[in-house]
Write a protein that holds these residues in place. Structure first.
Motif, short mmCIF file in Angstrom:
data_model
loop_
_atom_site.label_atom_id
_atom_site.label_comp_id
_atom_site.label_asym_id
_atom_site.label_seq_id
_atom_site.Cartn_x
_atom_site.Cartn_y
_atom_site.Cartn_z
N GLU A 95 19.75 41.88 90.17
CA GLU A 95 19.77 40.58 89.52
C GLU A 95 20.63 40.65 88.27
OE1 GLU A 95 16.54 37.14 88.09
OE2 GLU A 95 15.89 39.19 88.56
N VAL A 96 21.39 39.59 88.03
CA VAL A 96 22.24 39.50 86.84
C VAL A 96 21.95 38.17 86.15
CG1 VAL A 96 24.60 39.20 86.02
CG2 VAL A 96 24.08 40.99 87.66
N ALA A 97 21.63 38.23 84.86
CA ALA A 97 21.45 37.01 84.08
C ALA A 97 22.81 36.49 83.63
CB ALA A 97 20.56 37.27 82.88
N LEU A 98 22.95 35.18 83.65
CA LEU A 98 24.22 34.56 83.28
C LEU A 98 23.95 33.45 82.27
CD1 LEU A 98 27.33 34.47 84.07
CD2 LEU A 98 26.71 32.47 85.43
N ILE A 99 24.66 33.50 81.15
CA ILE A 99 24.57 32.44 80.14
C ILE A 99 25.98 31.91 79.91
CG2 ILE A 99 23.90 31.82 77.80
CD1 ILE A 99 22.01 34.24 77.83
N GLY A 100 26.19 30.66 80.24
CA GLY A 100 27.48 30.03 79.98
C GLY A 100 27.45 29.35 78.63
N GLU A 101 28.49 29.55 77.83
CA GLU A 101 28.54 28.99 76.48
C GLU A 101 29.86 28.26 76.28
OE1 GLU A 101 28.40 30.47 71.80
OE2 GLU A 101 27.62 31.78 73.38
N ALA A 102 29.77 27.04 75.79
CA ALA A 102 30.96 26.22 75.55
C ALA A 102 31.08 25.88 74.08
CB ALA A 102 30.90 24.93 76.37
N LEU A 103 32.32 25.77 73.62
CA LEU A 103 32.62 25.34 72.25
C LEU A 103 33.63 24.21 72.33
CD1 LEU A 103 32.42 25.88 69.14
CD2 LEU A 103 34.43 27.35 69.41
N ALA A 104 33.34 23.11 71.63
CA ALA A 104 34.20 21.93 71.70
C ALA A 104 34.12 21.16 70.39
CB ALA A 104 33.80 21.04 72.87
N PRO A 105 35.05 20.24 70.15
CA PRO A 105 35.03 19.48 68.89
C PRO A 105 33.83 18.56 68.74
CG PRO A 105 37.20 19.40 69.92
CD PRO A 105 36.27 19.99 70.93
N THR A 106 33.21 18.15 69.84
CA THR A 106 32.04 17.27 69.77
C THR A 106 30.92 17.84 70.63
OG1 THR A 106 32.67 15.91 71.67
CG2 THR A 106 33.56 15.27 69.52
N LYS A 129 32.37 27.87 57.67
CA LYS A 129 32.88 26.55 58.05
C LYS A 129 32.27 26.12 59.38
CE LYS A 129 36.87 28.48 60.50
NZ LYS A 129 38.35 28.56 60.58
N LEU A 130 32.47 24.87 59.74
CA LEU A 130 32.06 24.37 61.04
C LEU A 130 33.21 24.56 62.01
CD1 LEU A 130 30.22 21.08 60.02
CD2 LEU A 130 29.24 23.33 60.48
N ALA A 131 32.96 25.27 63.11
CA ALA A 131 34.02 25.56 64.08
C ALA A 131 33.95 24.65 65.29
CB ALA A 131 33.90 27.02 64.53
N GLY A 149 24.17 22.24 69.12
CA GLY A 149 24.52 21.71 67.81
C GLY A 149 25.76 22.37 67.22
N PRO A 150 25.96 22.22 65.91
CA PRO A 150 27.17 22.74 65.27
C PRO A 150 27.26 24.26 65.35
CG PRO A 150 26.04 21.18 63.84
CD PRO A 150 25.11 21.48 64.96
N CYS A 151 28.47 24.74 65.45
CA CYS A 151 28.76 26.18 65.47
C CYS A 151 29.40 26.57 64.15
CB CYS A 151 29.69 26.52 66.63
SG CYS A 151 30.22 28.24 66.69
N ALA A 152 28.81 27.54 63.47
CA ALA A 152 29.33 27.99 62.18
C ALA A 152 30.14 29.27 62.35
CB ALA A 152 28.18 28.22 61.21
N GLU A 153 31.03 29.49 61.39
CA GLU A 153 31.88 30.68 61.43
C GLU A 153 32.23 31.09 59.99
OE1 GLU A 153 36.42 31.14 62.64
OE2 GLU A 153 35.15 30.88 64.41
N PHE A 154 32.09 32.37 59.69
CA PHE A 154 32.48 32.84 58.36
C PHE A 154 33.97 32.58 58.14
CE2 PHE A 154 28.73 35.67 58.79
CZ PHE A 154 28.11 35.37 57.58
#
Length: 662
Positions: free
Chosen positions: A397-408, A336-338, A451-456
């Motif tokens: 050194e530390v790599a940082l990746i910020g990730e956000a999930l939202a309805p749009t 589905k699209l999460a 773009g869209p985030c999918a989830e089983f």
């Protein structure tokens, strides 16, 4: 297990050529043609069979469409494979088309075959498409009937899961493929929707057997067990060889045995390498489940033949759930699209900040919440922190990746944009570099919309009614249709002209040939230096020749530890350092999350399978905050497992005896 076979082999039932473990990964057409020329000269049934699908790379293909590799990669492989199939007049079977095996991807692969058939005309020929999409109402009806159960560690199925799924596919068994082969003996190519990995191999072998009208001369338990087992090995191509990679060929015999040989001339199969392949991606090594039952490999035998690179396998048996439970089950898969994702990335180098990362990121999240106080929709923001370690030392050194999930997408991008501002400028205790906290600008992008985030959402077993597992033009679940593709050749030599239409490979000078040969030799001896002594503080990684982790479906991670010496394997096995309790303690997880733990003597291996966890919760692969979708980097606790004093002394005695003998 490694004894030489002096027996005269039983007559061959059929031969199967598998050029690569995944369609689109590249094909060595010279090796393919050499194998086909050899086998077709015998007059015995021969086929080109490849798998094309997997849930390994996550839920995106099911929810968002698309295919495993770029379309051009399929075109390149199919140009070669179609030409070879036409040249030697053998059927070409491709399963789980495009990766997900949806009807859309199945039709797309048929289109590609049509395109390459027109580009290199060899005459018109028949292609069969066998579909695997399942109607949502079917899933809903079976859910209400109470005949749907979670597969692996998936949660119970809900109506919301069905409603939110984009498309549902069923992992078909060999039956619909067999029915399709019987109904279309004149077809050149079969493009099959989502299927159990071994189904197409099993179906072709059973098709060849039924054509001989031998009845139960080879009983159905041995047949299905043998045909499924060979498929389980072939579907990954040359992964059962040393060095791994490339293609593999199989001969299935009428006594229920089969032989596996790598196609690459520098590769070999060994009894251990072939036996070990049953561990790969599977929950357990001795019982491999699939549609309609499972193969029992507890009594399987593996012997090296006189050429020192071919392994004969026998002893595989099949257990039918229709006989043991009165049911036939298949697996349903859907995603589905999460929501929508965005990210930003960079690095921290200030040791003062690195020492208080958790507190600093809490400040960042607080700022983002304040800036989005008017937003009523739910959203999430988390970070991948790479390089911080857990040994108490502060890295440079530390790599940082910020990730956000939202309805749009707009909101997700806004969240990471504000987070990046705070990551650059938020204060922290001991701050000295007031110009900024964050090294960024990789790729010239401030933020990256993903773009869209999918989830089983569906990974469940469903019981079928009598006959629903079959295939046909009007079958209830697995229907096929036929199309005619290609065109008549304009030249006079037809297939031969088309087969040679591919551009010739560039000439390789002698120096390059020497380098390639050296690389192949290095591949053969990689990690082959014999162990002669232990370090002062030895680990399991010193004893094992293979320690690996891999996803076993979307909801499990499976770990394999393999040894090249029987004596060391037995010493580890008898030491009891590898068991359910020890692994749970090693990985810091509750014992109920350990699904299987056991040894597999045929491969000198220990296997343990756990639920896939993130922050202590069971989660499916892919989706929000995924950082190892294949699960291939999760084995480190096993690699670093310290050896107890007793095992250390026992292994050192074994090594000392080995040195004396040498």
């Amino acid at each position: 297990m490694t004894a030489q076979s002096a027996d005269v082999p039983a007559p061959a039932l059929c031969h199967i050529v598998t050029p690569i473990g995944m369609l689109g990964y590249g094909v060595d057409v010279k090796q393919v043609d050499a194998a086909l020329e050899k086998f077709t000269a015998t007059g015995e049934p021969t086929a080109l069979i490849l798998d094309s699908g997997s849930t390994d790379s996550g839920p995106q293909k099911l929810a968002l469409g698309g295919m495993t590799v770029p379309r051009g990669a399929y075109v390149r492989d199919l140009q070669k494979l179609v030409a070879s199939a036409r040249k030697f007049n053998v059927p070409l079977l491709l399963s789980s088309a495009g990766g997900s095996g949806t009807n859309y991807n199945t039709r797309e692969i048929v289109k590609i075959i049509d395109e390459v058939a027109h580009k290199n005309p060899t005459g018109k020929f028949k292609v069969v498409a066998l579909y695997a999409d399942i109607d949502k109402e079917f899933a809903r009806e079976r859910l209400h009937a109470g005949v749907v159960t979670p597969c692996s560690s998936a949660p119970p199925l809900t109506e919301a899961d069905i409603d939110q799924s984009v498309v549902i596919v069923a992992q078909m068994g060999p039956e619909p493929i067999l029915d399709t082969l019987i109904a279309n003996p004149d077809a050149q190519a079969f493009v099959i929707g989502r299927a159990y990995d071994a189904s197409q191999f099993c179906a072709f072998a059973e098709y060849c057997y039924q054509k001989l009208n031998l009845g139960e001369q080879l009983d159905k338990y041995t047949r299905r067990g043998t045909f499924t087992h060979v498929g389980e090995i072939l579907e990954c191509g040359g992964l059962c060889a040393e060095p791994k990679g490339g293609g593999v060929i199989a001969t299935i015999r009428l006594d229920g045995s089969f032989e596996i040989t790598p196609m690459a001339p520098n590769a070999t199969c060994t009894p251990v390498s072939v036996a070990a392949h049953t561990l790969y991606e599977n929950t357990r090594p001795d019982t491999l489940f699939g549609p309609g039952g499972h193969i029992d490999l507890s009594n399987s035998q593996y012997e090296l033949l006189d050429d020192k690179r071919t392994v004969r396998v026998r002893g595989s048996r099949y257990v039918y759930t229709k006989e043991t439970k009165g049911i036939y089950q298949i697996k349903l898969e859907a995603a589905k699209l999460a929501g929508y994702r965005a990210m930003y990335l960079g690095a921290h180098k200030d040791p003062v900040l690195i020492g208080q990362m958790e507190k600093f990121l809490a400040t960042v999240k607080g700022y983002v919440k304040m800036e989005h106080a008017d937003v009523t929709e739910p959203w999430e923001l988390e970070w991948h922190i790479i390089g911080k370690g857990d040994n108490g030392n502060v890295p440079q050194e530390v790599a940082l990746i910020g990730e956000a999930l939202a309805p749009t997408q707009e909101l997700a991008t806004s969240i990471v944009a504000k987070a990046k501002v705070a990551t650059i400028h938020a204060p922290y205790r001991g701050l000295k570099a007031t110009s900024g906290n964050f090294a960024h600008g990789i790729g010239g992008l401030y933020t990256v919309p993903l773009g869209p985030c999918a989830e089983f959402c569906i990974y469940h077993l469903v019981e079928l009614k009598e006959g629903e597992e079959r295939g046909g033009i009007d079958a209830p679940l697995f229907r096929f249709e036929t199309v005619e593709v290609g065109e008549e050749p304009t030249g006079t030599n037809g297939t031969e002209e088309a087969a040679s239409a591919e551009e010739p490979a560039p000439e390789v000078d002698d120096e390059k040939k020497k380098k390639i040969a050296a690389m192949k030799k290095q591949a053969r001896v990689l990690n082959a230096d014999p162990l002669t002594s232990l370090s002062d503080d030895p680990t399991l990684g010193e004893l094992a020749t293979v320690i690996r982790s891999k996803n076993s479906g979307p909801y499990e991670i499976t770990f394999d530890v393999m040894f090249d010496r029987e004596s060391i394997y037995q010493a580890v096995k008898n030491s009891d350092i590898l068991n359910t309790e020890a692994v749970a303690r090693l990985f810091g997880i509750p014992m109920e999350h350990v699904i299987y733990s056991g040894f597999f003597d045929q491969a000198r291996a220990y296997k343990v399978t756990t639920a896939r966890l993130r922050n202590g919760k069971r989660v499916p692969a892919g989706g929000y905050m995924e950082d190892d979708v294949h699960g291939s980097q999760m084995y480190l606790p096993l690699l670093r497992q310290k050896l107890p004093e007793g095992l250390k002394n026992e292994v050192q005695k074994i090594l000392d005896r080995t040195i004396i003998v040498q």
